[in-house]
Design an enzyme around this catalytic site. Structure first.
Site, mmCIF file in Angstrom:
data_model
loop_
_atom_site.group_PDB
_atom_site.id
_atom_site.type_symbol
_atom_site.label_atom_id
_atom_site.label_comp_id
_atom_site.label_asym_id
_atom_site.label_seq_id
_atom_site.Cartn_x
_atom_site.Cartn_y
_atom_site.Cartn_z
ATOM 1 N N HIS A 1 7.421 25.233 -15.502
ATOM 2 C CA HIS A 1 7.026 25.919 -14.274
ATOM 3 C C HIS A 1 6.595 27.361 -14.528
ATOM 4 C CE1 HIS A 1 10.937 28.066 -14.173
ATOM 5 N NE2 HIS A 1 11.433 26.930 -14.612
ATOM 6 N N ASP A 2 5.556 27.761 -13.817
ATOM 7 C CA ASP A 2 5.064 29.144 -13.793
ATOM 8 C C ASP A 2 4.423 29.597 -15.091
ATOM 9 O OD1 ASP A 2 6.154 29.859 -11.031
ATOM 10 O OD2 ASP A 2 7.979 29.259 -12.073
ATOM 11 N N GLY B 1 9.669 27.978 -19.099
ATOM 12 C CA GLY B 1 9.138 28.552 -17.882
ATOM 13 C C GLY B 1 8.648 29.982 -18.038
#
Length: 270
Positions: A127-128, A145
């Site tokens: 994520h991200d 992440g």
């Protein structure tokens, strides 16, 4: 057995939610599942047995091979169903068994992949993550992440990147590298944890860097890694390189900007 009718280019066994927005030129292979919040641009080809879900936007002329999972929720215990996104640009190649997660509400909420990237099998983007353009990720590269990867980065096979680490443009890792600190632009690294070995001179030549710009990059390497300077002293010396190498101004500015944004607790690969 008679299979149900399908849209042109979409295999009859693919399950495409009626709310998904696919350009009429998109092709989808057998047994692929595409969710309601997915958008896919013209000319993109999606192989068999893929799952594309979440709020995922895929641009034009991408080649997504079989057995990929794109847009699944982040592997983050804090995630509570927020409408975060995965955004993939144009002309990317994504080989088999890759996993790209959507963003998380604790950051921008977006995982982003730029244009013209070559992503090999079993790559994980958590994520991200923010991936630029013209990168190459060899097999089994794994990004935790909030990792940022700038343009023209090359990751060797089985490279593992710690969360929040940044990789500067034109940098490169060798096979099985473990990145626990920021990797400055141009630097080639190797090891567990990774250490700086040289600069990516051959890559710069292939990308059309002049001999003057390459000489400036060599001088940056000397300041950062060979002359026993502190990071502050190295930045001062790098800032002065434009007097001798005027063509290197954008390269010097990029290096200084990267170093100034490095968090003290993380530091750079040295």
């Amino acid at each position: 057995m008679t299979l149900p009718a399908a849209m042109p280019g979409i295999h009859a066994t693919a399950l495409v939610d009626p709310a998904a927005q696919l350009d009429s030129s998109v092709s989808v292979g057998p047994y692929t599942v595409i969710g309601p919040h997915v958008r896919v641009g013209a000319g993109t080809r999606i192989g068999a047995h893929c799952v594309i879900e979440g709020h995922t936007t895929i641009g034009r002329d991408n080649r997504i091979f079989q057995f990929n999972s794109l847009g699944a929720i982040p592997q983050d215990k804090k995630y509570a169903g927020e409408p975060c996104e995965l955004v993939i640009g144009d002309r990317n190649t994504v080989r088999e068994f890759c996993t790209f997660n959507i963003g998380s509400p604790g950051d921008s909420g977006v995982t982003r992949v730029g244009d013209d990237n070559w992503i090999m099998a079993y790559v994980h983007l958590a994520h991200d993550c923010m991936v630029g353009n013209h990168t190459i990720f060899a097999n089994n590269s794994q990004l935790a992440g909030h990792v940022t990867v700038d343009d023209w980065v090359i990751l060797g096979g089985f490279t593992v990147v710690h969360q929040f680490v940044r990789l500067g443009a034109h940098s490169m890792t060798a096979m099985c590298s473990l990145l626990l600190a920021d990797l400055p632009p141009f630097v080639m690294s190797q090891g567990q944890p990774a250490q700086a070995r040289s600069m990516n001179f051959e890559g710069l030549r292939r990308r059309g860097f002049s001999s003057e710009r390459i000489s400036a990059v060599k001088a940056m390497h000397k300041a950062l890694y060979r002359d026993d300077l502190t990071l502050v002293q190295a930045q001062v010396r790098i800032a002065g390189l434009t007097e001798k190498y005027p063509e290197s101004l954008p390269d010097v500015q990029m290096m200084l900007s990267f170093l100034q944004k490095t968090a003290p607790q993380r530091g750079i690969v040295r």
